[in-house]
Design a protein around this motif. Structure first.
Motif, PDB file in Angstrom:
ATOM      1  N   LYS A   1       9.723  12.240  -2.199  1.00 16.31           N
ATOM      2  CA  LYS A   1       8.720  11.418  -1.505  1.00 16.31           C
ATOM      3  C   LYS A   1       9.255  10.006  -1.320  1.00 16.31           C
ATOM      4  O   LYS A   1       9.136   9.425  -0.247  1.00 16.31           O
ATOM      5  N   GLU A   2       9.841   9.451  -2.376  1.00 20.49           N
ATOM      6  CA  GLU A   2      10.345   8.081  -2.297  1.00 20.49           C
ATOM      7  C   GLU A   2      11.512   7.974  -1.318  1.00 20.49           C
ATOM      8  O   GLU A   2      11.605   6.998  -0.566  1.00 20.49           O
ATOM      9  N   LEU A   3      12.406   8.951  -1.307  1.00 24.16           N
ATOM     10  CA  LEU A   3      13.512   8.935  -0.341  1.00 24.16           C
ATOM     11  C   LEU A   3      12.983   9.032   1.086  1.00 24.16           C
ATOM     12  O   LEU A   3      13.474   8.351   1.988  1.00 24.16           O
ATOM     13  N   LEU A   4      11.970   9.864   1.277  1.00 27.64           N
ATOM     14  CA  LEU A   4      11.352  10.000   2.592  1.00 27.64           C
ATOM     15  C   LEU A   4      10.704   8.682   3.025  1.00 27.64           C
ATOM     16  O   LEU A   4      10.917   8.209   4.153  1.00 27.64           O
ATOM     17  N   MET A   5       9.952   8.061   2.120  1.00 30.43           N
ATOM     18  CA  MET A   5       9.290   6.814   2.466  1.00 30.43           C
ATOM     19  C   MET A   5      10.303   5.685   2.661  1.00 30.43           C
ATOM     20  O   MET A   5      10.112   4.818   3.524  1.00 30.43           O
TER      21      MET A   5
ATOM     22  N   LEU B   1      12.385  -2.215  -0.247  1.00 33.52           N
ATOM     23  CA  LEU B   1      12.721  -2.565  -1.623  1.00 33.52           C
ATOM     24  C   LEU B   1      11.917  -1.720  -2.604  1.00 33.52           C
ATOM     25  O   LEU B   1      12.469  -1.138  -3.551  1.00 33.52           O
ATOM     26  N   PHE B   2      10.615  -1.613  -2.365  1.00 33.85           N
ATOM     27  CA  PHE B   2       9.761  -0.844  -3.268  1.00 33.85           C
ATOM     28  C   PHE B   2      10.234   0.602  -3.375  1.00 33.85           C
ATOM     29  O   PHE B   2      10.409   1.137  -4.471  1.00 33.85           O
ATOM     30  N   HIS B   3      10.440   1.258  -2.234  1.00 30.62           N
ATOM     31  CA  HIS B   3      10.773   2.680  -2.262  1.00 30.62           C
ATOM     32  C   HIS B   3      12.198   2.934  -2.742  1.00 30.62           C
ATOM     33  O   HIS B   3      12.464   3.986  -3.319  1.00 30.62           O
ATOM     34  N   THR B   4      13.101   1.971  -2.558  1.00 20.28           N
ATOM     35  CA  THR B   4      14.442   2.110  -3.134  1.00 20.28           C
ATOM     36  C   THR B   4      14.339   2.114  -4.658  1.00 20.28           C
ATOM     37  O   THR B   4      14.917   2.985  -5.326  1.00 20.28           O
ATOM     38  N   GLU B   5      13.624   1.146  -5.188  1.00 22.11           N
ATOM     39  CA  GLU B   5      13.493   1.050  -6.650  1.00 22.11           C
ATOM     40  C   GLU B   5      12.709   2.237  -7.215  1.00 22.11           C
ATOM     41  O   GLU B   5      13.052   2.762  -8.271  1.00 22.11           O
ATOM     42  N   ALA B   6      11.656   2.652  -6.526  1.00 20.92           N
ATOM     43  CA  ALA B   6      10.871   3.802  -6.989  1.00 20.92           C
ATOM     44  C   ALA B   6      11.720   5.074  -6.950  1.00 20.92           C
ATOM     45  O   ALA B   6      11.653   5.898  -7.866  1.00 20.92           O
ATOM     46  N   ALA B   7      12.536   5.238  -5.909  1.00 17.67           N
ATOM     47  CA  ALA B   7      13.415   6.411  -5.827  1.00 17.67           C
ATOM     48  C   ALA B   7      14.359   6.438  -7.024  1.00 17.67           C
ATOM     49  O   ALA B   7      14.574   7.493  -7.642  1.00 17.67           O
TER      50      ALA B   7
ATOM     51  N   VAL C   1      18.790   6.920   4.118  1.00 18.51           N
ATOM     52  CA  VAL C   1      18.776   5.877   5.143  1.00 18.51           C
ATOM     53  C   VAL C   1      19.650   6.284   6.331  1.00 18.51           C
ATOM     54  O   VAL C   1      19.285   6.055   7.491  1.00 18.51           O
ATOM     55  N   HIS C   2      20.765   6.928   6.057  1.00 16.50           N
ATOM     56  CA  HIS C   2      21.625   7.394   7.156  1.00 16.50           C
ATOM     57  C   HIS C   2      20.910   8.447   7.993  1.00 16.50           C
ATOM     58  O   HIS C   2      20.997   8.453   9.226  1.00 16.50           O
TER      59      HIS C   2
END
Length: 130
Positions: free
Chosen positions: A56-60, A74-80, A94-95
């Motif tokens: 979910k975090e990678l998707l977001m 930033l939020f979703h990178t850290e949450a992932a 991201v790619h």
């Protein structure tokens, strides 16, 4: 059906107990929306849903890389990372966002015939399934 929101102090206590503090983005919400927004956040960001939290975090993250929201990225990178994503998985997410958005731009810009596209996709699916 209308539900009554819990008192702000109760919601903030729960947020602090869960996150260690009440982030300013919660404390600035209108009081009548805080409980609802916290319930959604807790369920979607922290709770187990059909899609595992790391994915979910990678998707977001991929979505917000495209929307260019620095806060969400930033939020979703850290949450992932908190849910076990590696730097390689973050980079790939991201790619993939960049890759798929590029095709969207091209197909829409060229005004690809949607009916033909759907027919060809069905043929590809049949071929790959065989």
């Amino acid at each position: 059906m209308t539900t009554t929101a819990r008192p702000t102090s109760e919601v903030e206590a729960e947020i602090k107990d869960t996150l260690g503090l009440v982030p300013s983005f919660f404390s600035t919400l209108p009081e009548d929306t805080l409980d609802h927004e916290w319930q959604l956040f807790r369920r979607m960001e922290l709770g187990e849903t059909v899609i595992p939290n790391k994915y979910k975090e990678l998707l977001m993250l991929a979505v917000h890389a495209e929307t260019r929201c620095r806060y969400c990225t930033l939020f979703h990178t850290e949450a992932a990372k908190l849910f076990g994503a590696t730097e390689e998985e973050i980079q790939e997410a991201v790619h993939l966002a960049k890759y798929t958005v590029g095709w969207s731009v091209y197909l829409n810009g060229m005004r690809e015939d949607e009916g033909r596209f759907a027919e060809e996709l069905a043929q590809i699916g049949e071929h790959l399934s065989a």
